[in-house]
Design a protein around this motif. Structure first.
Motif, mmCIF file in Angstrom:
data_model
loop_
_atom_site.group_PDB
_atom_site.id
_atom_site.type_symbol
_atom_site.label_atom_id
_atom_site.label_comp_id
_atom_site.label_asym_id
_atom_site.label_seq_id
_atom_site.Cartn_x
_atom_site.Cartn_y
_atom_site.Cartn_z
ATOM 1 N N HIS A 56 0.855 -1.196 0.000
ATOM 2 C CA HIS A 56 0.000 0.000 0.000
ATOM 3 C C HIS A 56 0.891 1.245 0.000
ATOM 4 N N GLU A 57 0.756 2.033 -1.018
ATOM 5 C CA GLU A 57 1.635 3.184 -1.200
ATOM 6 C C GLU A 57 1.602 4.134 0.001
ATOM 7 N N GLY A 58 0.412 4.390 0.544
ATOM 8 C CA GLY A 58 0.298 5.316 1.671
ATOM 9 C C GLY A 58 1.070 4.858 2.896
ATOM 10 N N VAL A 59 1.108 3.547 3.114
ATOM 11 C CA VAL A 59 1.877 3.017 4.250
ATOM 12 C C VAL A 59 3.361 3.331 4.062
ATOM 13 N N LEU A 60 3.816 3.196 2.823
ATOM 14 C CA LEU A 60 5.226 3.507 2.532
ATOM 15 C C LEU A 60 5.504 4.997 2.742
ATOM 16 N N LEU A 61 4.568 5.834 2.293
ATOM 17 C CA LEU A 61 4.753 7.290 2.469
ATOM 18 C C LEU A 61 4.825 7.643 3.946
ATOM 19 N N ASP A 62 3.938 7.063 4.762
ATOM 20 C CA ASP A 62 3.949 7.360 6.201
ATOM 21 C C ASP A 62 5.277 6.942 6.839
ATOM 22 N N ALA A 63 5.780 5.784 6.447
ATOM 23 C CA ALA A 63 7.052 5.308 7.022
ATOM 24 C C ALA A 63 8.196 6.236 6.620
ATOM 25 N N ILE A 64 8.171 6.704 5.372
ATOM 26 C CA ILE A 64 9.227 7.619 4.900
ATOM 27 C C ILE A 64 9.126 8.946 5.645
ATOM 28 N N HIS A 65 7.925 9.473 5.810
ATOM 29 C CA HIS A 65 7.769 10.739 6.551
ATOM 30 C C HIS A 65 8.291 10.591 7.978
ATOM 31 N N ALA A 66 7.972 9.467 8.636
ATOM 32 C CA ALA A 66 8.400 9.253 10.029
ATOM 33 C C ALA A 66 9.919 9.165 10.136
ATOM 34 N N ALA A 67 10.563 8.687 9.075
ATOM 35 C CA ALA A 67 12.020 8.548 9.108
ATOM 36 C C ALA A 67 12.720 9.887 9.270
ATOM 37 N N HIS A 68 12.053 10.942 8.855
ATOM 38 C CA HIS A 68 12.645 12.277 8.994
ATOM 39 C C HIS A 68 13.048 12.554 10.430
ATOM 40 N N ASP A 69 12.282 12.002 11.388
ATOM 41 C CA ASP A 69 12.512 12.308 12.809
ATOM 42 C C ASP A 69 13.632 11.491 13.433
ATOM 43 N N ASP A 70 13.879 10.278 12.920
ATOM 44 C CA ASP A 70 14.813 9.435 13.683
ATOM 45 C C ASP A 70 15.692 8.517 12.845
ATOM 46 N N CYS A 71 15.817 8.784 11.556
ATOM 47 C CA CYS A 71 16.696 7.971 10.717
ATOM 48 C C CYS A 71 17.722 8.860 10.007
ATOM 49 N N ALA A 72 18.864 8.222 9.676
ATOM 50 C CA ALA A 72 19.931 8.969 8.994
ATOM 51 C C ALA A 72 19.890 8.767 7.489
ATOM 52 N N GLY A 73 19.129 7.768 7.018
ATOM 53 C CA GLY A 73 19.066 7.504 5.589
ATOM 54 C C GLY A 73 18.074 6.399 5.299
ATOM 55 N N ILE A 74 17.812 6.196 4.008
ATOM 56 C CA ILE A 74 16.782 5.252 3.579
ATOM 57 C C ILE A 74 17.345 4.351 2.482
ATOM 58 N N VAL A 75 17.231 3.040 2.694
ATOM 59 C CA VAL A 75 17.508 2.058 1.649
ATOM 60 C C VAL A 75 16.158 1.616 1.118
ATOM 61 N N ILE A 76 15.945 1.731 -0.194
ATOM 62 C CA ILE A 76 14.615 1.437 -0.728
ATOM 63 C C ILE A 76 14.673 0.641 -2.022
#
Ligand code: CA2
Length: 152
Positions: A56-76
């Protein structure tokens, strides 16, 4: 604020089928294997991994938005959304974290509709056609970017 020692690993639609269907294209490793490989690669550099897979695309978007607060990078690995999704691209651009784009198969050697990625120019690392091992390579290269490794 110091850089969080955490990465977000995102796997897009249908990647829950890894190791179950089409082993001739995607190999025999499962999604759990992918998540373990990325976690082990990150752990060797002192980083932990939060993994999400969704159809579900929206679930992915929410996870990416949340990463802004506590992640240093994204592997996708965006799966088929690579070739279709402006909104996924906008989410990745919006959080302004370094992104590594992975494809298990050699998309350039497949159908023309797989040749274009909407994600490619918001990613700083690209690994394509190296199977599941490509996730480890992408993670290591992304960590080089995050930590400023001179060998990157
Ligand atoms: O090669 C890749 O990693 C892809 O991102 C995989 C996507 C495809 O749409 C892209 O063009 C390239 C497909 C993901 C579906 O994964 C499956 C895995 C096992 C069985 C069926 C689908």
């Amino acid at each position: 604020m110091s850089t969080p020692r955490r990465l977000l690993l995102v796997n897009g639609p249908n990647l829950n089928l890894l190791g179950i269907r089409e082993p001739d294209v995607y190999g025999r490793d499962t999604l759990a294997d992918v998540e373990r490989i990325v976690s082990e690669t990150a752990a060797r550099r002192g980083f932990e991994v939060r993994a999400v897979q969704s159809n579900h695309e929206g679930v992915l978007l929410d996870a990416i938005h949340a990463a802004h607060d506590d992640c240093a990078g994204i592997v996708i690995n965006p799966g088929g959304l690579s070739h279709t999704s402006v909104v996924l691209r906008d989410a990745l651009a919006g959080v302004a974290l370094p992104v590594a784009e992975v494809h298990i198969s050699d998309v350039q050697a497949r159908e023309p509709f797989r040749h274009r990625s909407y994600i490619a120019d918001v990613a700083v690392v690209h690994v394509t056609g190296e199977g599941v091992a490509g996730y480890a390579k992408a993670t290591a290269l992304l960590l080089d970017v995050i930590t400023g490794n001179a060998d990157a």
